[in-house]
Enzyme design. Structure first.
Site, mmCIF file in Angstrom:
data_model
loop_
_atom_site.group_PDB
_atom_site.id
_atom_site.type_symbol
_atom_site.label_atom_id
_atom_site.label_comp_id
_atom_site.label_asym_id
_atom_site.label_seq_id
_atom_site.Cartn_x
_atom_site.Cartn_y
_atom_site.Cartn_z
ATOM 1 N N ASP A 101 0.848 -1.192 0.000
ATOM 2 C CA ASP A 101 0.000 0.000 0.000
ATOM 3 C C ASP A 101 0.891 1.252 0.000
ATOM 4 O O ASP A 101 1.873 1.322 0.746
ATOM 5 C CB ASP A 101 -0.898 0.008 1.237
ATOM 6 C CG ASP A 101 -1.975 1.071 1.136
ATOM 7 O OD1 ASP A 101 -2.939 0.869 0.390
ATOM 8 O OD2 ASP A 101 -1.847 2.116 1.816
ATOM 9 N N ASP B 100 -2.072 9.994 -10.176
ATOM 10 C CA ASP B 100 -1.988 8.961 -11.223
ATOM 11 C C ASP B 100 -0.550 8.683 -11.606
ATOM 12 O O ASP B 100 -0.144 7.526 -11.774
ATOM 13 C CB ASP B 100 -2.774 9.406 -12.453
ATOM 14 C CG ASP B 100 -4.272 9.371 -12.235
ATOM 15 O OD1 ASP B 100 -4.719 8.803 -11.218
ATOM 16 O OD2 ASP B 100 -5.010 9.919 -13.088
ATOM 17 N N GLU C 85 -4.785 2.633 -4.208
ATOM 18 C CA GLU C 85 -3.319 2.686 -4.163
ATOM 19 C C GLU C 85 -2.732 1.390 -3.613
ATOM 20 O O GLU C 85 -1.572 1.349 -3.190
ATOM 21 C CB GLU C 85 -2.856 3.869 -3.311
ATOM 22 C CG GLU C 85 -3.223 3.801 -1.834
ATOM 23 C CD GLU C 85 -4.597 4.375 -1.521
ATOM 24 O OE1 GLU C 85 -4.843 4.664 -0.345
ATOM 25 O OE2 GLU C 85 -5.415 4.541 -2.451
#
Length: 392
Positions: free
Chosen positions: A268, A285, A311
């Site tokens: 993560d 992004d 994410e």
């Protein structure tokens, strides 16, 4: 009042082939609009079919009117037909476009046609032109086999190359016969015989089969691209959730069958919301793309990396023990920490938290394995992030 033209059986057969190629050429033009990825190849193959139609029509017109200029134009069209075909193959496979080879062949074809327009030069004109056409056919057949990538593309490439290679051999034999036995070769080509009619009909079948196989080659690539697209995350290019779930299930089945170890890394991005807040969604992004590239570079060929959501990423490591997975997780964490994202010329430090779990044998379940990895990930976050933790 002029008499209506009278076509013999061979000329009728060639006009049938011409009509067939006209329809196929129009089909390729329409296909080019629908296939952006193969547009240039489709346009060249449209040109190949349309030029074939034109060259055969000119051949029949030249025979009807005994016009050497029509024969000259027809010879140029036949040469351009095979040039367009080969250039379409180069476009399709992304090969370099070699202008010198085609300019030389076309120049020789036009020069030989101009110098050999007289009837008494017809045999050596036929011999040289047939040799040039043989070279184009054989070199294109070679390209179709040499440039094909995967097994499916190679099979289609071989199927398309076979009639081209056969055509190259026929042209080579015709060239040799025209140069060694000029009188007989010229008569056989121009005469309205059963053999010529059969040859024209066979040519019709071969060209149709060839074009359909060419279409199948394009279609197979489009299907493969659609399959890849449907299993890839559009932003990062790694596997999407669906493809990753399938890979995890497949690996669980393999582990049960072979009693082989495997592990997963649940990864993560730390404080990702702050990246979006500071740099907007475009910056977020780009950060995800940066992370995916860094993590992917640390994976082996057999490993699978996928975006699990937002994410969060999951890496599947076949044949990997818990200790080996922990070392892999550390490599990923260290690499992300060492290589900041450059956004609008500004370095942006990134880090990841990693949770690890390994397959524990036949009594383990995939859902339990992922739950352990998820628990380890939250343990890494509670420990201050930018660290690796192992699930129990």
């Amino acid at each position: 009042m002029s008499a209506s033209p009278s076509f013999n059986s061979t000329e009728i057969a060639y006009l049938m082939v011409s009509a067939q190629q006209l329809v196929l050429g129009i089909g390729w033009v329409i296909g080019a609009r629908l296939m952006p990825a193969a547009r240039m190849a489709a346009l060249h193959w449209a040109g190949c079919a349309l030029l074939t139609a034109l060259s055969l029509t000119l051949y029949v017109a030249g025979a009807q009117h005994n016009d050497p200029l029509l024969r000259l134009t027809g010879n140029a069209c036949v040469t351009l037909t095979l040039i367009a075909l080969q250039r379409g193959v180069w476009h399709f496979y992304g090969a370099p476009l070699r202008w010198g080879w085609h300019a030389t062949v076309l120049g020789l074809a036009i020069g030989v046609s101009l110098l050999g327009m007289a009837d008494d030069h017809r045999s050596w004109r036929m011999g040289v032109l047939s040799a040039l056409l043989s070279g184009l056919c054989l070199s294109t057949a070679w390209d179709l086999m040499a440039l094909a990538g995967g097994p499916r593309q190679r099979r289609f490439g071989l199927a398309v190359a076979a009639p081209l290679a056969l055509g190259g051999l026929v042209f080579a034999l015709r060239s040799a016969r025209a140069l060694l036995l000029p009188a007989g070769a010229v008569h056989e080509v121009s005469a309205d015989t059963l053999g010529n009619f059969i040859a024209a009909f066979v040519y019709l079948v071969i060209t149709l089969t060839f074009q359909l196989t060419l279409l199948a080659l394009v279609f197979s690539r489009l299907v493969a691209q659609l399959q890849r697209t449907s299993r890839r995350d559009a932003l990062t290019g790694v596997m999407n959730r669906r493809a990753l779930d399938d890979a995890l299930v497949d690996e669980e089945h393999r582990a049960r069958r072979l009693e082989a170890p495997f592990a997963v890394l649940m990864i993560d991005a730390d404080h990702f919301k702050s990246i979006n807040d500071r740099f907007g969604h475009a910056g977020g992004d780009r950060a995800l793309q940066h992370l995916a590239a860094l993590m992917g570079a640390q994976m082996r060929d057999i490993d699978r990396l996928g975006r699990y959501g937002g994410e969060e990423f999951v890496a599947l490591l076949p044949g990997t023990t818990l200790e080996q997975a922990q070392a892999a997780g550390e490599r990923v964490r260290e690499r992300v920490e060492a290589v900041p994202l450059i956004w609008q010329e500004t370095p942006v430090a990134l880090s990841v938290s990693v949770g690890i779990a390994a397959w524990q044998g036949a009594d383990d379940a995939l859902a339990a394995l992922l739950a352990r990895a998820d628990g380890a990930l939250y343990a890494a976050k509670r420990a201050g992030r930018n660290c690796v933790r192992v699930g129990g």
